[in-house]
Scaffold this motif. Structure first.
Motif, PDB file in Angstrom:
ATOM      1  N   ALA A  33      42.334  39.043  50.581  1.00 53.87           N
ATOM      2  CA  ALA A  33      42.358  39.210  49.130  1.00 53.87           C
ATOM      3  C   ALA A  33      41.518  40.428  48.783  1.00 53.87           C
ATOM      4  CB  ALA A  33      41.797  37.964  48.439  1.00 53.87           C
ATOM      5  N   VAL A  34      41.781  41.010  47.631  1.00 58.03           N
ATOM      6  CA  VAL A  34      40.937  42.116  47.178  1.00 58.03           C
ATOM      7  C   VAL A  34      40.286  41.739  45.861  1.00 58.03           C
ATOM      8  CG1 VAL A  34      41.973  44.089  48.321  1.00 58.03           C
ATOM      9  CG2 VAL A  34      43.003  43.206  46.224  1.00 58.03           C
ATOM     10  N   ARG A  35      39.047  42.196  45.710  1.00 55.81           N
ATOM     11  CA  ARG A  35      38.284  41.855  44.516  1.00 55.81           C
ATOM     12  C   ARG A  35      38.213  43.058  43.596  1.00 55.81           C
ATOM     13  NH1 ARG A  35      32.036  39.878  44.900  1.00 55.81           N
ATOM     14  NH2 ARG A  35      31.298  41.790  43.945  1.00 55.81           N
ATOM     15  N   THR A  36      38.533  42.826  42.330  1.00 49.41           N
ATOM     16  CA  THR A  36      38.329  43.867  41.333  1.00 49.41           C
ATOM     17  C   THR A  36      37.291  43.357  40.358  1.00 49.41           C
ATOM     18  OG1 THR A  36      40.245  42.933  40.219  1.00 49.41           O
ATOM     19  CG2 THR A  36      40.584  44.968  41.444  1.00 49.41           C
ATOM     20  N   ASP A  37      36.259  44.199  40.136  1.00 42.37           N
ATOM     21  CA  ASP A  37      35.186  43.792  39.252  1.00 42.37           C
ATOM     22  C   ASP A  37      35.576  44.078  37.813  1.00 42.37           C
ATOM     23  OD1 ASP A  37      34.115  43.405  41.676  1.00 42.37           O
ATOM     24  OD2 ASP A  37      32.230  44.444  41.302  1.00 42.37           O
ATOM     25  N   GLY A  38      35.687  43.022  37.051  1.00 47.21           N
ATOM     26  CA  GLY A  38      36.092  43.160  35.653  1.00 47.21           C
ATOM     27  C   GLY A  38      34.922  43.603  34.790  1.00 47.21           C
ATOM     28  N   PRO A  39      35.110  43.536  33.484  1.00 46.91           N
ATOM     29  CA  PRO A  39      34.047  43.959  32.559  1.00 46.91           C
ATOM     30  C   PRO A  39      32.865  43.026  32.690  1.00 46.91           C
ATOM     31  CG  PRO A  39      35.727  42.707  31.395  1.00 46.91           C
ATOM     32  CD  PRO A  39      36.225  42.886  32.792  1.00 46.91           C
ATOM     33  N   ARG A  40      31.666  43.576  32.562  1.00 48.51           N
ATOM     34  CA  ARG A  40      30.515  42.690  32.657  1.00 48.51           C
ATOM     35  C   ARG A  40      30.180  42.119  31.288  1.00 48.51           C
ATOM     36  NH1 ARG A  40      25.010  45.053  33.951  1.00 48.51           N
ATOM     37  NH2 ARG A  40      25.189  47.300  33.700  1.00 48.51           N
TER      38      ARG A  40
END
Lengths: 183, 183
Positions: free
Chosen positions: B57-64
DNA sequence: GGTCTCATGTAAATAGTTACATGATTAT
DNA sequence: ATAATCATGTAACTATTTACATGAGACC
């Protein structure tokens, strides 16, 4: 000890039938409640030691064979109390976990045939269980009604029978619906 | 990773429906497979990290939001392969463990009424499950047959229905036999 | 001589739950 | 205001399996 694990109580239950070694307990589990319970040596031996440490059982060291001693455990009055206390407590329901249904739920991702194979294997296992239950029933009914535990044991047997028959019916129904699937 | 635990595969299964956060996965488990599976945050978050570490799987960091970041995971081709591989593997049967039957088996030691209470409570739970299944069936049938996953989902639903009905029948039978007991 | 059953235990690894820590946003 | 929900993670603990270590006696 005696937190959530039921190993100690299972052992106490069998010790009410008479003194037993760890090995005996393992055999008793397999022979009489193997259909719905299991315990490994890795749990039984530490649990026996804890039971003796807590005064719920007493250990008598039998004759030694070579450098190995045979340890026999007997239940105490405190052990009987603990067993009764636990038996009266409500049954704890574990979180459900059924891998067959999990694989069927995502079954389309692997193609129809994989799911069919899973259900067929499952049907075979349930049929084998049903056969085993039939044999146990014959043995139990042949012995007659002398044992006061019999109604309780028959209840657990009937549970298995109802369950196995229902699941065989489910499997057949399910195989029928899967046969008509394209992918 | 991916030894015996099926947490990773459950997550991969839901990621095929689209990118999800750990929180989303937990919700999806409860809403769609809660009847036969459960996962806790303590398993989901480490499993997601391991999935990303292994390239499944790949992780995308969303808005904090504040100092907290929202992490969204998407399945990769390797992840899809792993899911399919696992789905095709034979279903692993866990050692049986049914605390209700265990308590019934030793039931005489605590007196008839304790066993009756256990079976009655169980019957109530199974009835509640049966009602839930009926509601789910209505919802599924109302939606029509557009979803290609529907036959698979219906198979898991039917499993629940068959099982619950059989166990309710068993409970009633068992209560009847217990009523005639002396002790 | 080899395998099976009897027999007791320990160690390591895995699985899984529960509690804790933290804090933003939304609904009442 | 306050509670619920959104949201992510870690730590501690409990449960359980599996592998290992050891050896006797019985049966083939």
């Amino acid at each position: 000890m005696l937190k959530q694990s039921r190993t100690a109580q299972v052992i106490l239950g069998f010790l009410t039938w008479g003194p037993k070694s760890g090995y005996d307990v393992k055999k008793a589990v397999g022979a009489s409640i193997g259909g719905f319970w299991s315990e490994s040596f890795g749990q039984i031996y530490p649990a026996l030691a804890a039971l003796a440490g807590g005064g719920l059982a007493v250990r008598t060291d039998g004759p030694r064979t070579g450098r190995r001693r045979q340890h026999t455990y007997s239940i105490t009055d405190a052990g009987r109390d603990e067993l009764r206390r636990w038996l009266a407590e409500p049954v704890a329901m574990p979180p459900p976990r059924n891998e067959l249904l999990l694989k069927l739920f995502f079954g389309r991702d692997a193609g129809r045939d994989a799911s069919i194979a899973h259900v067929r294997a499952f049907a075979g296992e349930q049929q084998a269980l049903a056969d085993r239950y039939a044999a146990i029933r014959e043995r139990m009914e042949g012995q007659g009604g002398g044992n006061p535990n019999l109604p309780y044991w028959l209840a657990t047997l009937r549970h298995g029978e109802h369950s196995a028959h229902a699941l065989i019916a489910w499997a057949e129904e399910t195989l029928a619906t899967f046969k008509d699937l394209s992918s």
